[in-house]
Write a protein that holds these residues in place. Structure first.
Motif, PDB file in Angstrom:
ATOM      1  N   ALA A 286      -2.770   4.501 -17.022  1.00 47.29           N
ATOM      2  CA  ALA A 286      -1.575   3.862 -17.592  1.00 47.29           C
ATOM      3  C   ALA A 286      -0.310   4.405 -16.932  1.00 47.29           C
ATOM      4  CB  ALA A 286      -1.527   4.090 -19.103  1.00 47.29           C
ATOM      5  N   THR A 287      -0.275   5.706 -16.669  1.00 48.08           N
ATOM      6  CA  THR A 287       0.927   6.302 -16.096  1.00 48.08           C
ATOM      7  C   THR A 287       1.080   5.937 -14.621  1.00 48.08           C
ATOM      8  OG1 THR A 287       0.626   8.088 -17.670  1.00 48.08           O
ATOM      9  CG2 THR A 287       2.248   8.443 -15.956  1.00 48.08           C
ATOM     10  N   THR A 288      -0.037   5.783 -13.913  1.00 51.86           N
ATOM     11  CA  THR A 288       0.058   5.343 -12.510  1.00 51.86           C
ATOM     12  C   THR A 288       0.752   3.986 -12.426  1.00 51.86           C
ATOM     13  OG1 THR A 288      -2.033   6.483 -12.080  1.00 51.86           O
ATOM     14  CG2 THR A 288      -1.221   5.038 -10.351  1.00 51.86           C
ATOM     15  N   PHE A 289       0.463   3.083 -13.392  1.00 49.01           N
ATOM     16  CA  PHE A 289       1.155   1.784 -13.389  1.00 49.01           C
ATOM     17  C   PHE A 289       2.659   1.977 -13.536  1.00 49.01           C
ATOM     18  CE2 PHE A 289      -3.036  -0.046 -14.724  1.00 49.01           C
ATOM     19  CZ  PHE A 289      -3.195  -0.836 -13.599  1.00 49.01           C
ATOM     20  N   GLN A 290       3.058   2.919 -14.385  1.00 50.02           N
ATOM     21  CA  GLN A 290       4.499   3.144 -14.548  1.00 50.02           C
ATOM     22  C   GLN A 290       5.141   3.620 -13.250  1.00 50.02           C
ATOM     23  OE1 GLN A 290       3.808   5.373 -18.408  1.00 50.02           O
ATOM     24  NE2 GLN A 290       5.981   4.856 -18.482  1.00 50.02           N
ATOM     25  N   TRP A 291       4.465   4.536 -12.538  1.00 52.61           N
ATOM     26  CA  TRP A 291       5.013   4.988 -11.245  1.00 52.61           C
ATOM     27  C   TRP A 291       5.060   3.825 -10.252  1.00 52.61           C
ATOM     28  CZ3 TRP A 291       7.852   9.021 -11.173  1.00 52.61           C
ATOM     29  CH2 TRP A 291       7.544  10.177 -11.910  1.00 52.61           C
ATOM     30  N   LEU A 292       4.011   2.976 -10.273  1.00 52.27           N
ATOM     31  CA  LEU A 292       4.006   1.820  -9.364  1.00 52.27           C
ATOM     32  C   LEU A 292       5.210   0.915  -9.630  1.00 52.27           C
ATOM     33  CD1 LEU A 292       0.199   0.927  -9.276  1.00 52.27           C
ATOM     34  CD2 LEU A 292       1.648   1.262  -7.259  1.00 52.27           C
ATOM     35  N   PHE A 293       5.483   0.656 -10.909  1.00 53.81           N
ATOM     36  CA  PHE A 293       6.630  -0.201 -11.253  1.00 53.81           C
ATOM     37  C   PHE A 293       7.938   0.490 -10.837  1.00 53.81           C
ATOM     38  CE2 PHE A 293       3.944  -2.001 -15.009  1.00 53.81           C
ATOM     39  CZ  PHE A 293       3.208  -2.751 -14.108  1.00 53.81           C
ATOM     40  N   ALA A 294       8.015   1.813 -11.065  1.00 51.41           N
ATOM     41  CA  ALA A 294       9.225   2.549 -10.660  1.00 51.41           C
ATOM     42  C   ALA A 294       9.432   2.430  -9.148  1.00 51.41           C
ATOM     43  CB  ALA A 294       9.123   4.018 -11.079  1.00 51.41           C
ATOM     44  N   MET A 295       8.339   2.493  -8.374  1.00 52.89           N
ATOM     45  CA  MET A 295       8.442   2.365  -6.916  1.00 52.89           C
ATOM     46  C   MET A 295       8.974   0.982  -6.527  1.00 52.89           C
ATOM     47  SD  MET A 295       7.616   5.305  -5.690  1.00 52.89           S
ATOM     48  CE  MET A 295       8.454   5.907  -7.145  1.00 52.89           C
ATOM     49  N   MET A 296       8.543  -0.047  -7.273  1.00 53.25           N
ATOM     50  CA  MET A 296       8.996  -1.408  -6.971  1.00 53.25           C
ATOM     51  C   MET A 296      10.510  -1.541  -7.159  1.00 53.25           C
ATOM     52  SD  MET A 296       6.324  -2.895  -5.892  1.00 53.25           S
ATOM     53  CE  MET A 296       6.018  -1.264  -5.252  1.00 53.25           C
ATOM     54  N   LEU A 297      11.059  -0.826  -8.156  1.00 56.78           N
ATOM     55  CA  LEU A 297      12.499  -0.873  -8.379  1.00 56.78           C
ATOM     56  C   LEU A 297      13.239  -0.049  -7.325  1.00 56.78           C
ATOM     57  CD1 LEU A 297      12.931  -0.703 -12.263  1.00 56.78           C
ATOM     58  CD2 LEU A 297      12.235  -2.596 -10.810  1.00 56.78           C
ATOM     59  N   HIS A 298      12.651   1.072  -6.926  1.00 57.12           N
ATOM     60  CA  HIS A 298      13.298   1.935  -5.941  1.00 57.12           C
ATOM     61  C   HIS A 298      13.240   1.363  -4.531  1.00 57.12           C
ATOM     62  CE1 HIS A 298      14.616   5.823  -7.664  1.00 57.12           C
ATOM     63  NE2 HIS A 298      13.884   5.424  -8.674  1.00 57.12           N
ATOM     64  N   TYR A 299      12.159   0.670  -4.215  1.00 54.30           N
ATOM     65  CA  TYR A 299      11.951   0.189  -2.846  1.00 54.30           C
ATOM     66  C   TYR A 299      11.714  -1.324  -2.828  1.00 54.30           C
ATOM     67  CZ  TYR A 299      11.259   5.193  -2.376  1.00 54.30           C
ATOM     68  OH  TYR A 299      11.435   6.552  -2.446  1.00 54.30           O
ATOM     69  N   PRO A 300      12.788  -2.114  -3.007  1.00 53.70           N
ATOM     70  CA  PRO A 300      12.629  -3.579  -3.040  1.00 53.70           C
ATOM     71  C   PRO A 300      11.991  -4.111  -1.753  1.00 53.70           C
ATOM     72  CG  PRO A 300      14.900  -2.935  -3.575  1.00 53.70           C
ATOM     73  CD  PRO A 300      14.189  -1.694  -3.192  1.00 53.70           C
ATOM     74  N   GLU A 301      12.212  -3.426  -0.626  1.00 55.88           N
ATOM     75  CA  GLU A 301      11.628  -3.912   0.632  1.00 55.88           C
ATOM     76  C   GLU A 301      10.101  -3.773   0.596  1.00 55.88           C
ATOM     77  OE1 GLU A 301      13.429  -1.234   0.194  1.00 55.88           O
ATOM     78  OE2 GLU A 301      12.478   0.475   1.218  1.00 55.88           O
ATOM     79  N   VAL A 302       9.600  -2.769  -0.117  1.00 58.33           N
ATOM     80  CA  VAL A 302       8.139  -2.607  -0.254  1.00 58.33           C
ATOM     81  C   VAL A 302       7.588  -3.750  -1.110  1.00 58.33           C
ATOM     82  CG1 VAL A 302       6.314  -1.137  -1.243  1.00 58.33           C
ATOM     83  CG2 VAL A 302       8.182  -0.093   0.067  1.00 58.33           C
ATOM     84  N   GLN A 303       8.302  -4.046  -2.200  1.00 61.50           N
ATOM     85  CA  GLN A 303       7.854  -5.136  -3.070  1.00 61.50           C
ATOM     86  C   GLN A 303       7.836  -6.470  -2.295  1.00 61.50           C
ATOM     87  OE1 GLN A 303       8.434  -6.926  -7.538  1.00 61.50           O
ATOM     88  NE2 GLN A 303      10.140  -5.784  -6.735  1.00 61.50           N
ATOM     89  N   LYS A 304       8.854  -6.654  -1.461  1.00 63.77           N
ATOM     90  CA  LYS A 304       8.946  -7.888  -0.683  1.00 63.77           C
ATOM     91  C   LYS A 304       7.729  -8.040   0.235  1.00 63.77           C
ATOM     92  CE  LYS A 304      12.337 -10.467   2.006  1.00 63.77           C
ATOM     93  NZ  LYS A 304      12.425 -10.098   3.433  1.00 63.77           N
ATOM     94  N   LYS A 305       7.335  -6.936   0.846  1.00 63.57           N
ATOM     95  CA  LYS A 305       6.157  -6.979   1.738  1.00 63.57           C
ATOM     96  C   LYS A 305       4.882  -7.297   0.963  1.00 63.57           C
ATOM     97  CE  LYS A 305       7.121  -3.961   5.667  1.00 63.57           C
ATOM     98  NZ  LYS A 305       6.657  -2.724   6.314  1.00 63.57           N
ATOM     99  N   ILE A 306       4.768  -6.763  -0.254  1.00 64.81           N
ATOM    100  CA  ILE A 306       3.585  -7.067  -1.082  1.00 64.81           C
ATOM    101  C   ILE A 306       3.567  -8.568  -1.396  1.00 64.81           C
ATOM    102  CG2 ILE A 306       2.423  -6.679  -3.287  1.00 64.81           C
ATOM    103  CD1 ILE A 306       3.604  -3.888  -3.349  1.00 64.81           C
ATOM    104  N   HIS A 307       4.733  -9.096  -1.777  1.00 57.37           N
ATOM    105  CA  HIS A 307       4.801 -10.524  -2.093  1.00 57.37           C
ATOM    106  C   HIS A 307       4.410 -11.376  -0.894  1.00 57.37           C
ATOM    107  CE1 HIS A 307       7.549  -9.778  -5.787  1.00 57.37           C
ATOM    108  NE2 HIS A 307       6.309 -10.000  -6.153  1.00 57.37           N
ATOM    109  N   GLU A 308       4.889 -11.000   0.280  1.00 59.74           N
ATOM    110  CA  GLU A 308       4.532 -11.758   1.490  1.00 59.74           C
ATOM    111  C   GLU A 308       3.030 -11.718   1.729  1.00 59.74           C
ATOM    112  OE1 GLU A 308       8.789 -10.939   3.730  1.00 59.74           O
ATOM    113  OE2 GLU A 308       6.993  -9.916   4.458  1.00 59.74           O
ATOM    114  N   GLU A 309       2.452 -10.519   1.557  1.00 65.34           N
ATOM    115  CA  GLU A 309       1.006 -10.381   1.777  1.00 65.34           C
ATOM    116  C   GLU A 309       0.213 -11.211   0.759  1.00 65.34           C
ATOM    117  OE1 GLU A 309      -1.493  -6.609   3.022  1.00 65.34           O
ATOM    118  OE2 GLU A 309      -1.296  -6.602   0.830  1.00 65.34           O
ATOM    119  N   LEU A 310       0.635 -11.145  -0.509  1.00 62.40           N
ATOM    120  CA  LEU A 310      -0.069 -11.913  -1.553  1.00 62.40           C
ATOM    121  C   LEU A 310       0.011 -13.412  -1.266  1.00 62.40           C
ATOM    122  CD1 LEU A 310       1.084  -9.924  -4.714  1.00 62.40           C
ATOM    123  CD2 LEU A 310      -1.301 -10.271  -4.023  1.00 62.40           C
TER     124      LEU A 310
END
Ligand code: HEM
Length: 472
Positions: A286-310
């Motif tokens: 459960a806590t790993t998910f929270q860190w993952l979400f925190a990373m998405m807010l901190h690194y929008p460019e990482v989230q963008k790459k995930i969206h492109e891949e998906l």
């Protein structure tokens, strides 16, 4: 061999301590992981501290971690008694986490490992259970209609339900008695562990009323009452050799494999094993998910790459399944990098020398508590390039995932995590499906989530809100 624990002639040195409190001050600071890492560097990857009457050895380098956990096989595979709450039941019928290296405990651990794996391929396929929970998370996120919310409770329920469906054959809703038992009570128990163990560290404390022990005893009593009802239901509905879940598998093992009166697969032991599966698997994931979400807010460019891949691999509407895991290289790398930077159990579960054992040229006497500081291994600049950067690409070589052997968020060797496969499937399926449906954003005007590490057995982030914007 000297088993008195007094052989200190060739014991790892450590930072000087103050009388009585010893090195306790070390752990009071919120940057204690950095402090431990610095001592590790100074003392060559291994050092000792004193707290109260207890000497503890800390292993911080990957080289010595490997020597301890792999080369010494069972040498450090014990668990110290002192840090766990134990009542008559857990002493006589130990679960998994706190059990020692007796043959019965080895057998139970192996049974649990094999059963978790085989249930994953069985009728109640692990993927279906997880996808069901991913679906629930997506529904909850959608119902927030773009308003800010703290995602913690939603992912906590999903994570608890994955373990509940695999072990108990049922899931819970908000507010259910079962939901409260598996999430809040077991968690409260984990938090009380340190308080309950105080009197072992400071022997004079056993003369003081110890609220921690009383609270633990009450918590255990009510959790077991709840679990025993579910186990009794299983006894009446269970069809031999067609296990629906972990409880059924245990009943089969007890009645067919081991008919002796003092079976190690006993009714007394089963609730203790179930509690350990929840205790080990719930908060961590459960806590790993929270860190993952925190990373998405901190690194929008990482989230963008995930969206492109998906969008490229899965397309806009389909559900993400394990079949696509190999192709979703970047998404998987983000999960690995999050576990590198935030290893959820930063000093694993305490180990104990089962006999006088050599480590790094020192002799560690039987009975010594030994801590594996996984956090140090994951933050060692000699192993990881740009160690302080969040860099998922470090796990990708020639378009494929490559995991170095010094990536050890689940530990290694005889006491490594038995839930690793389950956790990794769950992290992938829930995270990928959430991101396929939503773009996660910072609420307007809010500050980025703090990346400060909270002081606890598990690496928690401070609470934060997110906004989930629908992509579909
Ligand atoms: C992100 C998720 C998880 C992480 C990071 C994690 C990490 C760990 C670590 C570091 C240990 C201690 C290893 C050692 O003592 O050296 C451990 C032990 C354990 N974990 Fe996990 N774990 C996770 C999920 C799970 C899940 C889902 C389950 C159960 C279904 C589970 C069950 C256990 C158990 C029973 C132990 C004790 C093993 C033993 O004492 O022999 N864990 N885990």
């Amino acid at each position: 061999s000297n088993s008195s624990g007094n052989n200190l002639n060739n014991f790892p040195p450590g930072p000087p301590g103050l009388p009585i409190v010893g090195n306790l001050f070390l752990f009071a600071t919120s940057s204690r992981h950095t402090v431990l890492r610095q001592y590790g560097v100074k003392f060559g990857g291994i050092f000792s501290t004193i707290t109260g009457t207890q000497r503890v050895v800390w292993v911080t380098s990957y080289k010595l971690f490997r020597e301890a956990m792999i080369d010494r096989t069972w040498g450090f595979a014990g668990r110290p008694d002192s840090i766990f709450f134990k009542d008559q039941s857990t002493i006589n019928h130990p679960g998994i986490i706190a059990s020692g290296v007796e043959e019965s405990s080895k057998a139970v651990r192996k049974f649990a490992l094999i059963t978790l794996r085989s249930l994953g391929f069985g009728k109640r396929c692990m993927q279906d259970c997880i996808l069901q929970e991913a679906e629930n998370v997506i529904t909850e996120f959608r119902e927030k209609k773009g308003e800010p919310f703290n995602p913690r409770n939603v992912v906590a329920l999903a994570t608890a339900n994955v373990i509940a469906s695999i072990t108990l054959g049922k899931t819970f809703k908000y507010g259910d008695e079962g939901m409260i038992v598996v999430t809040e009570k077991i968690n409260l128990g984990i938090k009380q562990i340190l308080i309950a163990a105080r009197d072992k560290t400071f022997p004079f404390m056993k003369y003081l009323p110890n609220s921690g022990r009383t609270i633990m005893a009450e918590i255990f009593y009510s959790i077991k009452g709840f679990l025993n009802k579910i186990i009794d239901d299983h006894r009446t509905t269970h069809v031999p050799n067609e296990p629906r879940d972990f409880i059924d598998a245990w009943l089969d093992q007890n009645s067919q494999v081991d008919k002796t009166a003092d079976s190690i697969y006993s009714s007394e032991r089963l609730p203790n094993v179930l509690i350990d599966l929840f205790a080990g698997g719930f908060e961590t994931t459960a806590t790993t998910f929270q860190w993952l979400f925190a990373m998405m807010l901190h690194y929008p460019e990482v989230q963008k790459k995930i969206h492109e891949e998906l969008d490229r691999v899965v397309g806009a509407s389909a559900e993400v399944t394990l079949d696509q895991r190999e192709a979703l290289v970047y998404t998987e790398a983000v999960i690995l990098e999050t576990l590198r930077v935030y290893p959820l159990i930063p000093f694993a579960v305490p180990h104990q020398a089962t006999e006088d054992t050599m480590l790094g040229g020192y002799v560690i006497p039987k009975g010594t508590q030994v801590m594996m500081h996984l956090y140090s291994v994951h933050h060692d600049p000699e192993l990881w390039e740009d160690v302080e950067d969040f860099k998922p690409e470090r796990f990708i070589k020639d378009g494929k995932i490559v995991v170095p052997e010094y990536f050890v968020p689940f530990g290694a060797g005889r006491r490594s995590c038995i839930g690793e496969q389950l956790a990794r499937k769950e992290l992938f399926l829930v995270f990928a499906n959430v991101l396929s449906n939503f773009k996660l954003e910072l609420p307007s005007g809010a500050q980025l989530p703090s990346l400060e590490l909270m002081q606890a057995v598990v690496l928690y982030p401070k609470p934060f809100d997110i906004v989930a914007k629908s992509r579909k």
